[in-house]
Design a protein around this motif. Structure first.
Motif, PDB file in Angstrom:
ATOM      1  N   SER A 250      -8.148 -15.194  24.743  1.00  0.00           N
ATOM      2  CA  SER A 250      -7.633 -16.332  25.509  1.00  0.00           C
ATOM      3  C   SER A 250      -8.740 -17.355  25.693  1.00  0.00           C
ATOM      4  O   SER A 250      -9.900 -16.995  25.931  1.00  0.00           O
ATOM      5  CB  SER A 250      -7.138 -15.883  26.892  1.00  0.00           C
TER       6      SER A 250
ATOM      7  N   GLN B 103      -3.521 -18.225  23.679  1.00  0.00           N
ATOM      8  CA  GLN B 103      -3.731 -16.785  23.682  1.00  0.00           C
ATOM      9  C   GLN B 103      -3.090 -16.149  22.460  1.00  0.00           C
ATOM     10  O   GLN B 103      -2.093 -16.649  21.926  1.00  0.00           O
ATOM     11  CB  GLN B 103      -3.106 -16.208  24.958  1.00  0.00           C
TER      12      GLN B 103
ATOM     13  N   LEU C 283      -3.468 -19.073  17.936  1.00  0.00           N
ATOM     14  CA  LEU C 283      -3.198 -18.862  19.350  1.00  0.00           C
ATOM     15  C   LEU C 283      -2.064 -19.774  19.793  1.00  0.00           C
ATOM     16  O   LEU C 283      -1.951 -20.908  19.302  1.00  0.00           O
ATOM     17  CB  LEU C 283      -4.440 -19.152  20.207  1.00  0.00           C
TER      18      LEU C 283
ATOM     19  N   LEU D 299     -10.086 -14.769  31.068  1.00  0.00           N
ATOM     20  CA  LEU D 299     -10.079 -15.310  29.712  1.00  0.00           C
ATOM     21  C   LEU D 299     -11.101 -14.559  28.857  1.00  0.00           C
ATOM     22  O   LEU D 299     -11.728 -13.611  29.291  1.00  0.00           O
ATOM     23  CB  LEU D 299     -10.383 -16.809  29.747  1.00  0.00           C
TER      24      LEU D 299
END
Length: 865
Positions: free
Chosen positions: A235, A269, A255, A223
């Motif tokens: 992320s 993400q 995201l 991430l």
């Protein structure tokens, strides 16, 4: 309601349903018919978009109305004021992107296809669009379709609504893919784009998962911000909110939730194109700016992370070979604070290096011909330095060197960022990383490995994680700081594991000391150890921590790291500080009570704790005393970290000095209100050698706090004879100098000169240990076979002996701990030489049968094979 207020309300509504937006569309309809959610418009030409909407009576804030939204995030919308239309009327709405003009044409039906149908219209409503009414399209006879983005949230479900007002709705009571009027909600797992098809004649429906085309999950292994020159993937774990954005160089990007990958769940993400090296970014959760928990760099005094191309931070000459470590028991750990080590001019370190990463490894420094700094550590003979926290911490954030602000660093903010206070170029982010790597590399060149002190058990404040999710923190304050981390949450545990892996892989770190590892369940710690030792199997990483918490009651006590559970982590090579052995040697931490090294034998114990500690406090399944805090806990000698003092509590010399002083008065915060200095400092120095001699000659791993080897004091400007010099602030001072200035904390290297005899003792005993494998046995079975520990009855527990016959050694050893007066002891058979006494190395030969040993001393005898 004004147009502006309507936009604000709509924006809040959008925040709750952003997961339903159509990332493949360029323009969105938002208005009262869809509760101001973002509904994609259909592109009819290069510059034209259309939608057909049935407007009801408006909403509680005004007449039926709408806007056209460029990105679905209110960043750009038209017209300036809401476009008002008539109630209970169907409109075909057209938008021209060239001049941003809008037309609304009244139509009798949105269906212009000529297909047959039973339902006049059909709407999708579910968790994916916050139960708003999203119109479906008639694509064939009796066939309605819509593509929706499902996010995989808990209890994800939907229904179909004929008129968009719930008057006639359909679900699936029997879970047979046949719609039932007023039927049950239709539950659906999974996430991503799905094409939903409904036949309004047969009432059959299907869901078909579509291949991802935009905003798709990218093949990343972690991430945070993963950089490439073409794009950066952002992320973040967000288990509670779908309103997730990232602001990159001032531009906000939405995201999308992505399917679970690589053991990660509930991840949002986005890929942002372009070369974003050194770009500033921060995540927004429900509109609140948060730091990236996986961030690799931070801009001081902000919540702004920095995108890093770590390939640009590599060392010009590459990494030096890692110092050899055949067995973990070969380690000798030296705990030190970066600023303390070199900030005093007596360190001999260059001015711009003092208190910095590079000051730690500046070679060739001396004070009046006496080695200081790195060369001192090489001379002492330690194998590892344990650095007090060197990741980004809150106190002193971004302050210049001219500000004397001081902290140990147990107030973390970003776990993966080198602390800027120790960098010469804190705003040159790539060089800040490179300085840290240079420090580690230069230690390796000097034959010394590097351990990080890590504080995953809490954060500086809940603001670090709480606005991302409350799941980061335990309900009960286990660390005593008000913000204890809950590693029983799988994604929180994974964050810690990933952080540990990052420091080993990116920075070459050789081990970790865990602050309050006792707040964690040992099963989670096992996972971390197993992962690290599998991935870095050739490293012999050291992993150990404090097996206690912040004096808190814990409903999960039985599953936490304690003495009694340490044995479960033996395969993962995780150890803990042996506080029981420490207390048996010296007495309490912050007061004047004394124990074995002060010639004060606890009658209730009678020397047995010293007997056990010499053997590395081995666990035995048959011992009826076994329990949470029983002192014999280690399933392998590497699990016993043996020490007398550390950064917490009184250091070695301060503990001895205060305990031998008279008329000592302390308040409830352990501050010293009055004292009369000890009359005999010669005896006090003998006590220091005795205590550390026990540590150096016991099985397990010895640990030294910086400066103990030359009787460092943390009293203000070394004025030990003055009571006020022991105190700082309301509760701090010598026993807890976490925020006290350099006058308390800095290492004054003149003490190495004035206490050269003590330094020689430490050096000699370390050399003795490193020269004899018998002092570093690697299994409990080996210790049981080749170390015969005795507690001669005639000495009432004051004397403890150990006879070592390890076949891995060239000599037998006989060790005597004497907490009483000078006396004679029986030697094992053969001719022996005395090789260590209270002054360090000696060479008294041709001894047999019996030898005299000094009191308050460790005496070591050696016999060749």
């Amino acid at each position: 309601m004004t147009s502006r207020n309507a936009m604000l309300v709509a924006a809040r509504l959008f925040a709750a349903v952003s997961i339903s937006q159509y990332s493949y569309a360029d323009w969105f309809f938002r208005g009262t018919p869809n509760n101001w959610a973002a509904t994609a418009m259909t592109q009819t030409s290069a510059t034209s978009f259309e939608t057909c909407q049935l407007f009801g009576a408006g909403d509680s804030n005004g007449a039926p109305r709408f806007k056209i939204d460029r990105y679905g995030n209110w960043a750009q919308s038209f017209p300036a004021t809401d476009y008002v239309v008539n109630a209970n009327t169907r409109y075909k709405i057209s938008f021209n992107t060239t001049n941003n003009s809008i037309s609304a044409q009244v139509v009798s039906s949105c269906d212009q296809s000529g297909f047959s149908k039973v339902f006049p219209s059909l709407y999708f409503r579910g968790t994916a669009n916050n139960w708003a009414a999203t119109p479906m399209t008639l694509v064939g006879n009796n066939t309605w379709q819509l593509t929706v983005s499902l996010d995989g949230q808990t209890n994800q479900r939907f229904k179909f609504d004929v008129y968009g007002n719930w008057a006639q709705n359909y679900g699936d009571t029997n879970s047979d893919k046949i719609l039932d009027q007023s039927g049950a909600d239709i539950y659906q797992t999974g996430s991503g784009d799905y094409k939903i098809t409904v036949n309004d004649q047969t009432r059959a429906f299907t869901l078909e998962k579509l291949a991802c085309t935009q905003n798709c999950p990218v093949a990343v292994s972690t991430l945070g911000a993963v950089y490439t020159p073409e794009k950066t993937i952002f992320s973040i774990w967000s288990p509670d909110s779908a309103n997730v954005k990232v602001k990159v160089n001032g531009i906000t990007h939405n995201l999308q939730k992505v399917p679970d990958f690589n053991g990660y769940t509930n991840v949002y993400q986005v890929a942002v194109n372009g070369d974003l090296r050194l770009a500033e970014y921060s995540f927004l959760i429900n509109g609140t700016e948060v730091r990236d928990p996986y961030g690799k760099m931070i801009k001081p005094q902000t919540n702004t992370n920095i995108v890093m191309d770590t390939s640009r931070t590599q060392l010009a000459g590459g990494w030096a070979p890692r110092p050899a470590l055949v067995a973990r028991e070969d380690a000798i750990i030296y705990e030190v604070h970066v600023r303390d080590f070199t900030i005093d001019p007596s360190s001999g370190v260059l001015t711009n290096n003092r208190g910095k990463y590079l000051g730690m490894v500046q070679a060739g420094t001396v004070l009046n011909g006496t080695k200081t700094g790195l060369d001192h550590l090489k001379e002492l003979g330690v194998t590892h330095v344990q650095l007090l926290p060197v990741y980004d911490y809150a106190t002193c954030d971004g302050l210049p060197d001219s500000d004397p602000c001081y902290n140990w660093g147990y107030d973390p903010r970003n776990y993966n960022v080198p602390e800027e206070r120790y960098s010469q170029t804190p705003l040159d982010y790539e060089n800040r990383m490179r300085e840290f790597k240079t420090m580690v590399n230069e230690f390796h060149k000097a034959g010394i490995r590097v351990i990080m002190d890590v504080v995953y058990n809490h954060t500086f404040a809940k603001e670090m994680f709480e606005t991302i999710s409350s799941k980061y923190y335990t309900a009960t304050d286990l660390s005593g700081t008000g913000n204890s981390i809950d590693a029983d949450q799988p994604m929180v545990s994974r964050l810690i594991q990933d952080s540990l892996e990052y420091w080993v892989e990116e920075y070459g770190i050789d081990g970790f000391r865990f602050d309050l590892i006792g707040i964690f369940s040992y099963a989670e710690v096992e996972k971390w150890g197993r992962h690290l030792n599998t991935k870095f199997a050739d490293r012999n990483l050291l992993l150990y921590g404090e097996p206690w918490n912040g004096y808190a009651g814990d409903s999960k006590e039985g599953q936490r790291v304690r003495y009694g559970t340490t044995r479960f982590m033996v395969e993962e090579h995780v150890g803990v500080f042996n506080g029981a052995f420490r207390d048996a040697i010296k007495g309490n931490n912050d007061g004047t009570s004394t124990a074995y090294m002060f010639n004060n034998l606890n009658p209730a114990d009678g020397g047995w704790a010293i007997y056990d500690g010499m053997r590395a406090s081995p666990y035995s399944a048959n011992d009826s005393r076994n329990g949470t805090w029983f002192r014999n806990y280690s399933a392998d000698p590497e699990q016993s970290i043996n020490y007398i003092s550390a950064h917490d509590n009184f250091g070695l010399w301060d503990k001895i000095y205060l305990s031998l002083a008279s008329n000592v008065v302390q308040n409830s915060s352990h501050q010293v209100l009055s004292l009369t200095p000890p009359a005999n400092l010669g005896y006090a120095k003998r006590v220091a050698n005795f205590g550390m001699g026990i540590v150096f000659t016991s099985q397990g791993i010895p640990f030294v706090h910086a400066g103990d080897e030359f009787l460092r004091t943390k009293t203000n400007n070394e004025q030990m004879h003055i009571a006020s010099a022991w105190n700082f602030g309301a509760h701090g001072g010598t026993h807890n100098t976490y925020n006290a200035p350099d006058g308390f904390n800095s290492i004054k290297w003149n003490n190495k000169i004035s206490n050269a005899a003590t330094f020689k003792y430490f050096k000699d005993l370390i050399n003795l240990r490193r020269s004899h494998a018998g002092l570093r046995m690697t299994t409990n079975a080996e210790i049981a076979q080749y170390l015969a520990v005795a507690r001669p009855a005639e000495f009432g527990g004051e004397v403890v002996t150990g006879h070592i016959t390890s076949p891995r050694d060239s000599h037998d050893l006989f060790i005597v701990y004497n907490s009483g007066a000078n006396r004679f002891v029986n030697l094992p058979a053969g001719v022996w030489a005395q090789v260590a006494n209270t002054t360090g190395a000696t060479n008294l030969t041709n001894l047999s049968a019996m030898a005299q040993v000094e009191g308050t001393a460790v005496t070591v005898f050696r016999k060749p094979r």
